[in-house]
Write a protein that holds these residues in place. Structure first.
Motif, PDB file in Angstrom:
ATOM      1  N   ARG A  54      57.164  63.923  62.144  1.00 51.97           N
ATOM      2  CA  ARG A  54      57.013  65.231  61.482  1.00 51.97           C
ATOM      3  C   ARG A  54      57.901  65.336  60.241  1.00 51.97           C
ATOM      4  NH1 ARG A  54      54.794  69.485  64.292  1.00 51.97           N
ATOM      5  NH2 ARG A  54      53.867  68.907  66.299  1.00 51.97           N
TER       6      ARG A  54
ATOM      7  N   ARG B 108      54.087  53.349  60.555  1.00 47.44           N
ATOM      8  CA  ARG B 108      54.564  53.030  61.915  1.00 47.44           C
ATOM      9  C   ARG B 108      55.525  51.840  61.863  1.00 47.44           C
ATOM     10  NH1 ARG B 108      52.019  56.389  65.080  1.00 47.44           N
ATOM     11  NH2 ARG B 108      53.200  55.617  66.846  1.00 47.44           N
TER      12      ARG B 108
ATOM     13  N   ARG C  87      54.495  58.713  71.644  1.00 50.77           N
ATOM     14  CA  ARG C  87      53.133  58.306  72.011  1.00 50.77           C
ATOM     15  C   ARG C  87      53.067  56.828  72.383  1.00 50.77           C
ATOM     16  NH1 ARG C  87      53.473  62.854  70.696  1.00 50.77           N
ATOM     17  NH2 ARG C  87      51.841  64.345  70.118  1.00 50.77           N
ATOM     18  N   ASP C  88      54.011  56.044  71.846  1.00 52.29           N
ATOM     19  CA  ASP C  88      53.949  54.588  72.021  1.00 52.29           C
ATOM     20  C   ASP C  88      55.303  54.027  72.445  1.00 52.29           C
ATOM     21  OD1 ASP C  88      55.339  55.132  69.724  1.00 52.29           O
ATOM     22  OD2 ASP C  88      54.424  53.553  68.522  1.00 52.29           O
TER      23      ASP C  88
ATOM     24  N   ARG D 120      44.762  66.632  67.236  1.00 48.87           N
ATOM     25  CA  ARG D 120      45.831  65.631  67.148  1.00 48.87           C
ATOM     26  C   ARG D 120      45.677  64.583  68.254  1.00 48.87           C
ATOM     27  NH1 ARG D 120      51.176  66.574  67.481  1.00 48.87           N
ATOM     28  NH2 ARG D 120      51.193  68.709  68.232  1.00 48.87           N
TER      29      ARG D 120
ATOM     30  N   ASP E 289      45.343  60.747  67.678  1.00 50.98           N
ATOM     31  CA  ASP E 289      46.424  59.897  68.210  1.00 50.98           C
ATOM     32  C   ASP E 289      45.883  58.862  69.202  1.00 50.98           C
ATOM     33  OD1 ASP E 289      48.095  61.488  66.715  1.00 50.98           O
ATOM     34  OD2 ASP E 289      48.859  62.645  68.419  1.00 50.98           O
TER      35      ASP E 289
ATOM     36  N   ARG F 176      43.365  56.072  67.117  1.00 49.64           N
ATOM     37  CA  ARG F 176      43.806  55.235  65.987  1.00 49.64           C
ATOM     38  C   ARG F 176      43.940  53.773  66.436  1.00 49.64           C
ATOM     39  NH1 ARG F 176      49.506  58.124  66.367  1.00 49.64           N
ATOM     40  NH2 ARG F 176      50.426  56.800  67.950  1.00 49.64           N
TER      41      ARG F 176
HETATM   42  O1   DC Z   1      55.350  64.939  69.815  1.00 46.49           O
HETATM   43  P1   DC Z   1      54.736  65.715  68.633  1.00 46.49           P
HETATM   44  O2   DC Z   1      53.511  66.479  69.030  1.00 46.49           O
HETATM   45  O3   DC Z   1      55.740  66.564  67.915  1.00 46.49           O
HETATM   46  O4   DC Z   1      54.271  64.557  67.619  1.00 46.49           O
HETATM   47  C1   DC Z   1      53.699  64.848  66.370  1.00 46.49           C
HETATM   48  C2   DC Z   1      52.752  63.736  65.962  1.00 46.49           C
HETATM   49  O5   DC Z   1      53.480  62.549  65.662  1.00 46.49           O
HETATM   50  C3   DC Z   1      51.710  63.313  66.974  1.00 46.49           C
HETATM   51  O6   DC Z   1      50.530  64.098  66.871  1.00 46.49           O
HETATM   52  C4   DC Z   1      51.456  61.877  66.649  1.00 46.49           C
HETATM   53  C5   DC Z   1      52.726  61.403  66.005  1.00 46.49           C
HETATM   54  N1   DC Z   1      53.543  60.549  66.864  1.00 46.49           N
HETATM   55  C6   DC Z   1      53.192  59.234  66.957  1.00 46.49           C
HETATM   56  O7   DC Z   1      52.181  58.826  66.389  1.00 46.49           O
HETATM   57  N2   DC Z   1      53.954  58.372  67.675  1.00 46.49           N
HETATM   58  C7   DC Z   1      55.052  58.801  68.314  1.00 46.49           C
HETATM   59  N3   DC Z   1      55.797  57.924  69.008  1.00 46.49           N
HETATM   60  C8   DC Z   1      55.415  60.155  68.249  1.00 46.49           C
HETATM   61  C9   DC Z   1      54.627  61.016  67.537  1.00 46.49           C
END
Ligand code: DC
Length: 223
Positions: free
Chosen positions: A42, A111, A138-139, A177, A181, A184
């Motif tokens: 963010r 990334r 997420r990962d 989102r 997410d 991708r």
């Molecule tokens: O946890 P969050 O909803 O605040 O994360 C915002 C965005 O950041 C989420 O929609 C995808 C990205 N994100 C990501 O791709 N990989 C991560 N490890 C954390 C977040």
């Protein structure tokens, strides 16, 4: 990956699945640095938007990233990203960032650029005397720390997640989102093999935290 002197807890899940609240509770209970990687994506998104960079203009994204200097400020138990010496404020939860963060975070360049910074949070945690770190995203259990001591994956029904965001007073495009997410090509949101999956739809926060804390406490208590 680590000895009991320093533990790594990974929490992954979709938007509003309960990652932040549970990570915060575990950080307090086990003296772990709380690292919210979503706030990193963010903060970078907010900075790129501020500079007028579009996610479709890869040369501009690359040039902007090359010029950013990252640092970490520890506030309480939380790691905050510094960009050129400044920690971003409430703008990272703005509508503009909500709508763009998944588009920027789908870029493999971005990334890759953030990979070593995220892994380097272990050094930040050690320097500040924490007993480990709890990292949410997420990962984390699949790419950042695939050999973390504990890997959790949180799920919750879409209607319950939407209700949580409204209760937090936030306008969020969680379904869009999640779709971006999960679909991708690079590091999609997925429950990695071997992770402990928890459905929090009908559980209280305390119940979710208890189910995560139990195996950690047992591990730390074992001789
Ligand atoms: O946890 P969050 O909803 O605040 O994360 C915002 C965005 O950041 C989420 O929609 C995808 C990205 N994100 C990501 O791709 N990989 C991560 N490890 C954390 C977040």
């Amino acid at each position: 990956m680590s000895s009991k002197d320093f533990i790594i807890v990974a929490i992954d899940g979709g938007a509003a699945s309960g990652k932040s609240s549970t990570a915060c509770a575990l950080s307090e209970r086990f003296q772990l640095l709380h690292v919210d990687t979503g706030s990193f994506y963010r903060a970078v998104t907010a900075e790129l938007l501020r500079r007028g960079v579009s996610h479709t203009d890869l040369p501009a994204v690359r040039a902007a990233l090359a010029g950013l200097k990252l640092g970490t400020r520890v506030t309480g138990r939380r790691a905050e990203m510094e960009i050129d010496g400044r920690v971003a404020g409430g703008e990272i939860r703005s509508r503009d960032v909500n709508e763009n963060v998944s588009l920027f975070s789908a870029l493999p360049e971005l990334r890759q650029w953030l990979l070593s910074y995220q892994r380097g949070q272990t050094g930040v945690a050690r320097r500040h005397g924490f007993r480990g770190l709890v990292m949410e995203g997420r990962d984390i259990g699949s790419v950042i720390f695939p050999r973390a001591d504990f890997r959790f994956f949180l799920r919750a029904d879409p209607s319950e997640r939407a209700r949580r965001r409204v209760a937090q007073g936030q306008q969020d495009t969680i379904h869009e989102r999640d779709r971006l997410d999960s679909s991708r090509k690079t590091s999609p949101l997925t429950c990695p093999p071997g992770a402990i999956a928890i459905d929090s739809t009908r559980l209280t926060l305390e119940e979710v935290v208890a189910s995560m804390a139990a195996p950690i406490a047992a591990y730390l208590a074992a001789p």
